[in-house]
Design a protein around this motif. Structure first.
Motif, PDB file in Angstrom:
ATOM      1  N   ILE A   1       2.489   1.669  -3.469  1.00  0.00           N
ATOM      2  CA  ILE A   1       1.525   2.141  -4.466  1.00  0.00           C
ATOM      3  C   ILE A   1       1.218   3.617  -4.251  1.00  0.00           C
ATOM      4  O   ILE A   1       1.162   4.398  -5.199  1.00  0.00           O
ATOM      5  CB  ILE A   1       0.242   1.292  -4.434  1.00  0.00           C
ATOM      6  N   THR A   2       1.045   4.020  -3.006  1.00  0.00           N
ATOM      7  CA  THR A   2       0.772   5.423  -2.697  1.00  0.00           C
ATOM      8  C   THR A   2       1.928   6.313  -3.135  1.00  0.00           C
ATOM      9  O   THR A   2       1.719   7.362  -3.748  1.00  0.00           O
ATOM     10  CB  THR A   2       0.510   5.597  -1.186  1.00  0.00           C
TER      11      THR A   2
ATOM     12  N   PHE B   1       4.233   9.741  -9.696  1.00  0.00           N
ATOM     13  CA  PHE B   1       3.881   9.664 -11.108  1.00  0.00           C
ATOM     14  C   PHE B   1       3.598  11.038 -11.706  1.00  0.00           C
ATOM     15  O   PHE B   1       4.034  11.346 -12.808  1.00  0.00           O
ATOM     16  CB  PHE B   1       2.683   8.743 -11.304  1.00  0.00           C
ATOM     17  N   SER B   2       2.885  11.885 -10.971  1.00  0.00           N
ATOM     18  CA  SER B   2       2.564  13.213 -11.500  1.00  0.00           C
ATOM     19  C   SER B   2       3.831  14.042 -11.718  1.00  0.00           C
ATOM     20  O   SER B   2       3.931  14.776 -12.711  1.00  0.00           O
ATOM     21  CB  SER B   2       1.593  13.947 -10.583  1.00  0.00           C
TER      22      SER B   2
ATOM     23  N   ARG C   1       4.285   5.644  -5.430  1.00  0.00           N
ATOM     24  CA  ARG C   1       4.396   5.649  -6.894  1.00  0.00           C
ATOM     25  C   ARG C   1       3.332   6.538  -7.521  1.00  0.00           C
ATOM     26  O   ARG C   1       3.599   7.255  -8.479  1.00  0.00           O
ATOM     27  CB  ARG C   1       4.290   4.243  -7.457  1.00  0.00           C
ATOM     28  N   THR C   2       2.130   6.486  -7.000  1.00  0.00           N
ATOM     29  CA  THR C   2       1.056   7.317  -7.529  1.00  0.00           C
ATOM     30  C   THR C   2       1.382   8.795  -7.343  1.00  0.00           C
ATOM     31  O   THR C   2       1.183   9.610  -8.238  1.00  0.00           O
ATOM     32  CB  THR C   2      -0.284   6.963  -6.857  1.00  0.00           C
ATOM     33  N   ALA C   3       1.905   9.144  -6.169  1.00  0.00           N
ATOM     34  CA  ALA C   3       2.277  10.537  -5.901  1.00  0.00           C
ATOM     35  C   ALA C   3       3.428  10.979  -6.805  1.00  0.00           C
ATOM     36  O   ALA C   3       3.420  12.090  -7.338  1.00  0.00           O
ATOM     37  CB  ALA C   3       2.664  10.703  -4.437  1.00  0.00           C
TER      38      ALA C   3
ATOM     39  N   LEU D   1       4.885   3.155 -13.111  1.00  0.00           N
ATOM     40  CA  LEU D   1       3.751   3.175 -12.190  1.00  0.00           C
ATOM     41  C   LEU D   1       3.297   1.776 -11.810  1.00  0.00           C
ATOM     42  O   LEU D   1       2.974   1.523 -10.650  1.00  0.00           O
ATOM     43  CB  LEU D   1       2.590   3.957 -12.818  1.00  0.00           C
ATOM     44  N   ILE D   2       3.338   0.844 -12.754  1.00  0.00           N
ATOM     45  CA  ILE D   2       2.804  -0.486 -12.468  1.00  0.00           C
ATOM     46  C   ILE D   2       3.864  -1.543 -12.197  1.00  0.00           C
ATOM     47  O   ILE D   2       3.530  -2.677 -11.880  1.00  0.00           O
ATOM     48  CB  ILE D   2       1.890  -0.972 -13.619  1.00  0.00           C
TER      49      ILE D   2
ATOM     50  N   LYS E   1       5.585  12.513 -14.887  1.00  0.00           N
ATOM     51  CA  LYS E   1       4.872  12.896 -16.109  1.00  0.00           C
ATOM     52  C   LYS E   1       5.099  14.373 -16.424  1.00  0.00           C
ATOM     53  O   LYS E   1       5.382  14.744 -17.568  1.00  0.00           O
ATOM     54  CB  LYS E   1       3.388  12.612 -15.958  1.00  0.00           C
TER      55      LYS E   1
ATOM     56  N   PHE F   1       4.419   4.855 -17.779  1.00  0.00           N
ATOM     57  CA  PHE F   1       3.362   4.033 -17.198  1.00  0.00           C
ATOM     58  C   PHE F   1       3.913   2.719 -16.650  1.00  0.00           C
ATOM     59  O   PHE F   1       3.412   2.188 -15.665  1.00  0.00           O
ATOM     60  CB  PHE F   1       2.240   3.786 -18.206  1.00  0.00           C
TER      61      PHE F   1
ATOM     62  N   ARG G   1       0.834  -1.214   0.000  1.00  0.00           N
ATOM     63  CA  ARG G   1       0.000   0.000   0.000  1.00  0.00           C
ATOM     64  C   ARG G   1       0.866   1.261   0.000  1.00  0.00           C
ATOM     65  O   ARG G   1       0.590   2.217  -0.708  1.00  0.00           O
ATOM     66  CB  ARG G   1      -0.921  -0.016   1.208  1.00  0.00           C
TER      67      ARG G   1
END
Length: 84
Positions: free
Chosen positions: A47-48, A54-55, A50-52, A78-79, A58, A75, A44
């Motif tokens: 994932i949190t 990612f922006s 990586r999501t943060a 991210l995964i 990008k 991408f 968790r």
């Protein structure tokens, strides 16, 4: 940020670099500690983070005009698994 803070640092400051160099000799020693935060990070948390991140990832590529041609690799970050 307790995970991937080095990537965040790089994504933030890479915008200010005028050029980059690849060194053939290592200047940084990394000790892989099985008890380190990287190995103990919960899915968790990973994932949190990586999501943060990612922006930022990008946005950097968009500012450099490289986003469209590197979208797939961005991408994949991210995964991808936290062990990669």
């Amino acid at each position: 940020m307790t995970w991937s803070e080095d990537l965040y640092f790089n994504l933030t400051y890479i915008r200010y670099a005028e050029r980059f160099f690849a060194l053939t000799a290592p200047i940084y020693n990394y000790y892989d500690n099985p008890g380190s935060a990287v190995h103990l990070t919960k899915v968790r948390t990973a994932i949190t983070a990586r999501t943060a991140l990612f922006s930022y990832y990008k946005e950097l590529y968009e500012q450099l005009g490289l986003y469209e041609e590197n979208k797939l690799q961005i991408f994949k970050y991210l995964i991808s698994s936290s062990e990669a």
